[in-house]
Design a protein around this motif. Structure first.
Motif, short mmCIF file in Angstrom:
data_model
loop_
_atom_site.label_atom_id
_atom_site.label_comp_id
_atom_site.label_asym_id
_atom_site.label_seq_id
_atom_site.Cartn_x
_atom_site.Cartn_y
_atom_site.Cartn_z
N LYS A 225 0.87 -1.14 -0.07
CA LYS A 225 -0.64 -0.10 0.03
C LYS A 225 1.18 1.31 0.45
CE LYS A 225 -2.11 -1.32 3.54
NZ LYS A 225 -1.31 -2.22 4.58
N ILE A 226 0.75 1.96 -1.19
CA ILE A 226 1.83 3.38 -1.14
C ILE A 226 0.96 4.80 -1.46
CG2 ILE A 226 2.95 4.59 -2.57
CD1 ILE A 226 3.87 1.69 -3.73
N GLY A 227 1.74 5.34 0.04
CA GLY A 227 1.08 6.89 -0.31
C GLY A 227 1.94 7.68 -0.85
N VAL A 228 1.32 9.05 -1.48
CA VAL A 228 2.26 9.90 -2.26
C VAL A 228 2.27 11.14 -1.41
CG1 VAL A 228 2.83 11.24 -3.95
CG2 VAL A 228 1.65 8.49 -4.12
N ALA A 229 2.97 11.47 -1.20
CA ALA A 229 2.95 12.96 0.00
C ALA A 229 2.99 14.10 -0.96
CB ALA A 229 4.38 12.95 0.75
N LEU A 231 3.75 17.69 -2.70
CA LEU A 231 4.89 18.72 -1.98
C LEU A 231 4.75 20.67 -1.55
CD1 LEU A 231 8.07 19.94 -3.36
CD2 LEU A 231 7.21 20.29 -5.22
N ASN A 232 4.06 21.05 -2.34
CA ASN A 232 3.21 21.79 -1.31
C ASN A 232 2.41 21.57 -0.32
OD1 ASN A 232 3.98 23.63 -3.65
ND2 ASN A 232 2.88 22.68 -5.05
N PRO A 233 2.12 22.87 1.08
CA PRO A 233 1.26 22.70 1.83
C PRO A 233 -0.33 22.94 1.32
CG PRO A 233 2.67 24.97 2.71
CD PRO A 233 2.60 24.41 0.75
N HIS A 234 -0.51 21.89 2.46
CA HIS A 234 -2.48 21.30 1.82
C HIS A 234 -2.14 20.77 0.34
CE1 HIS A 234 -4.04 24.61 5.22
NE2 HIS A 234 -2.84 23.44 5.21
N CYS A 235 -1.40 19.93 0.04
CA CYS A 235 -1.48 19.89 -1.64
C CYS A 235 -1.39 20.42 -2.47
CB CYS A 235 -2.66 18.49 -1.31
SG CYS A 235 -1.23 16.82 -1.10
N GLU A 245 1.57 19.66 -7.84
CA GLU A 245 0.17 17.99 -7.60
C GLU A 245 -1.08 18.33 -8.73
OE1 GLU A 245 2.24 20.00 -3.56
OE2 GLU A 245 1.18 20.94 -5.26
N ILE A 246 -1.38 19.23 -9.31
CA ILE A 246 -2.39 19.29 -10.56
C ILE A 246 -2.03 18.36 -11.56
CG2 ILE A 246 -4.20 20.07 -11.64
CD1 ILE A 246 -4.49 22.35 -9.23
N GLU A 247 -0.80 19.15 -11.40
CA GLU A 247 0.06 18.57 -12.38
C GLU A 247 0.77 17.68 -13.26
OE1 GLU A 247 1.44 22.52 -14.28
OE2 GLU A 247 -0.48 23.81 -14.27
N GLU A 248 1.72 17.26 -11.62
CA GLU A 248 2.70 16.22 -12.25
C GLU A 248 2.32 15.03 -11.55
OE1 GLU A 248 4.59 17.22 -14.43
OE2 GLU A 248 5.09 19.24 -14.68
N ILE A 249 1.40 15.32 -9.92
CA ILE A 249 2.10 14.27 -9.11
C ILE A 249 0.26 13.58 -9.64
CG2 ILE A 249 1.62 13.75 -6.69
CD1 ILE A 249 3.50 16.43 -5.59
N GLN A 250 -1.00 14.13 -9.82
CA GLN A 250 -2.25 13.58 -9.91
C GLN A 250 -2.27 12.52 -11.09
OE1 GLN A 250 -4.50 13.17 -7.50
NE2 GLN A 250 -4.74 11.44 -8.80
N THR A 269 -1.09 12.52 -0.59
CA THR A 269 -1.80 13.23 0.80
C THR A 269 -0.98 14.54 1.10
OG1 THR A 269 -1.94 10.75 0.92
CG2 THR A 269 -1.80 12.24 3.01
N PRO A 270 -1.38 15.17 1.72
CA PRO A 270 -0.77 17.12 2.37
C PRO A 270 0.46 15.92 3.68
CG PRO A 270 -2.89 17.13 2.64
CD PRO A 270 -2.88 15.58 1.98
N PRO A 271 1.30 16.74 3.23
CA PRO A 271 3.13 15.97 3.58
C PRO A 271 2.21 16.25 4.95
CG PRO A 271 3.66 17.84 2.12
CD PRO A 271 1.58 17.21 2.12
N ASP A 272 1.83 17.02 6.00
CA ASP A 272 1.61 16.82 7.66
C ASP A 272 0.85 16.26 8.07
OD1 ASP A 272 -1.30 18.28 6.36
OD2 ASP A 272 -0.93 20.39 7.63
#
Length: 371
Positions: A225-229, A231-235, A245-250, A269-272
């Motif tokens: 099971k993999i979580g993906v953090a 990059l930015n505050p509050h994703c 998050e919108i253009e690269e991670i998702q 997932t939000p890093p915090d």
């Protein structure tokens, strides 16, 4: 057959020799693996008197893995003989010598020592990679090296990970840190924070998700099971704080999901909060976007300082390079030059790294048998 572990001695002016003695003086080590040190026999010999309870330990000097005894009480050392002990200076020696030597003479001697130790540490790593690539050892474990020292010696790498990638001709790889069941794997590591943001690209994120998935399987986790953090505050808060998050991670997550990789939240997932969820069992591993995003939670958990006794109760954690054709696990701390040579270094991280290497070597053998 118990796996053979090739363990580098690390920087000769660091804590690697004494940590290695402490790890290999435990009889139970030999019940689960066959360890050998790749380093300098005379450095290991000199480390024995600094370790309480190790007085009876013996060094077996070898130049071929077949010469190893793999017996409790004996430390097999694949001897490269590249260190002149008369020229090795610990950091603590510099303070003592400063009282009796001219500053420029001491600086020259210290520079010579650092260069020699950097060259030695590099050669240990190069040799253990060669042994693993040739199938003479089943896994490799690395003690700490000093990045400044190896660069002074003319080897321009930012760390073990890049050396391993170069000498195994590996293009797609990543650093995983682990302590107990908390694991993180990095999209970028030894670059500036500004550059790390630029490196957060879909293809790299997707590659690391794939490497994380295969790495967990290599540890015997059948359905990771993999979580993906993010990059930015509050994703990024829907683009208000950044659009990575919108253009690269998702897009990377969407493609990984289409390949059947299990990302429970199907989104960054939000890093915090991602690490609290990982500790709660939501994920087997977390893909992080840059060096400190992963290192900080691991070291908060694994490094425990006793403020009353003013010493480290634990320096735990493992650094594993995933994506390589060979197994590499490492201590997750530095060379400890301020106290190296006095016998006070904590061997827990090395023991943990050896445990990980053993797990991965055994899982690899089981997979080969099944095939």
């Amino acid at each position: 057959m118990k796996p053979i572990l090739g363990i580098t001695m690390g920087d000769p002016s660091g804590n690697g020799p004494e940590i290695s003695v402490k790890a290999l003086m435990k009889p139970e080590t030999y019940e689960v693996c066959r360890p050998l040190i790749v380093g300098d026999a005379k450095c290991m010999e000199a480390a024995i008197p600094t370790v309480k309870g190790a007085e009876s330990m013996k060094i077996n000097v070898i130049h071929d893995v077949k010469e190893a005894k793999f017996e409790p009480g004996i430390i097999d050392v694949y001897d490269l003989d590249v260190v002149d002990l008369s020229k090795r200076l610990y950091k603590k020696d510099r303070k003592k010598l400063a009282e009796i030597m001219l500053a420029d003479v001491l600086d020259a001697a210290y520079k010579e020592s650092m260069t020699m130790c950097g060259e030695a540490a590099f050669q240990y790593v190069k040799k253990v990679i060669e042994l693993a690539m040739a199938g003479e050892v089943d896994a490799t474990v690395t003690n700490a090296l000093n990045k400044d020292h190896i660069n002074m010696a003319g080897h321009h790498y930012s760390g073990h990970t890049e050396i391993y990638a170069d000498y195994t001709h590996t293009a797609k790889y990543s650093m995983m840190l682990a302590h107990d069941e908390l694991r993180v794997i990095h999209v970028s590591t030894h670059v500036s924070l500004r550059q790390a943001c630029d490196l957060c690209k879909k293809e790299r994120v997707l590659d690391v998700i794939r490497i994380a998935n295969e790495g967990c399987k290599a540890l015997g986790i059948k359905e990771p099971k993999i979580g993906v953090a993010g990059l930015n505050p509050h994703c990024g808060e829907n683009g208000m704080f950044g659009r990575e998050e919108i253009e690269e991670i998702q897009p990377a997550i969407d493609e990984a999901l289409a390949e059947g990789i299990n990302i429970p939240e199907k989104a960054p997932t939000p890093p915090d909060t991602v690490f609290s969820k990982a500790l709660g069992g939501w994920y087997d591993i977390v893909v992080v976007m840059y060096h400190d995003q992963g290192h900080i939670p691991l070291k908060v958990k694994g490094f425990v300082y006793n403020k009353e006794l003013k010493k480290w109760d634990a320096v735990a954690g493992v650094n594993v390079t995933l994506g390589l054709p060979i197994i590499r696990a490492s201590v997750d701390h530095g060379t400890g030059e301020g106290h190296a040579g006095d016998g006070s270094a904590n061997e827990l991280s090395l023991v943990n790294a050896m445990d990980y290497a053993i797990r991965m070597a055994n899982a690899k053998k089981e997979k080969e048998v099944e095939a």
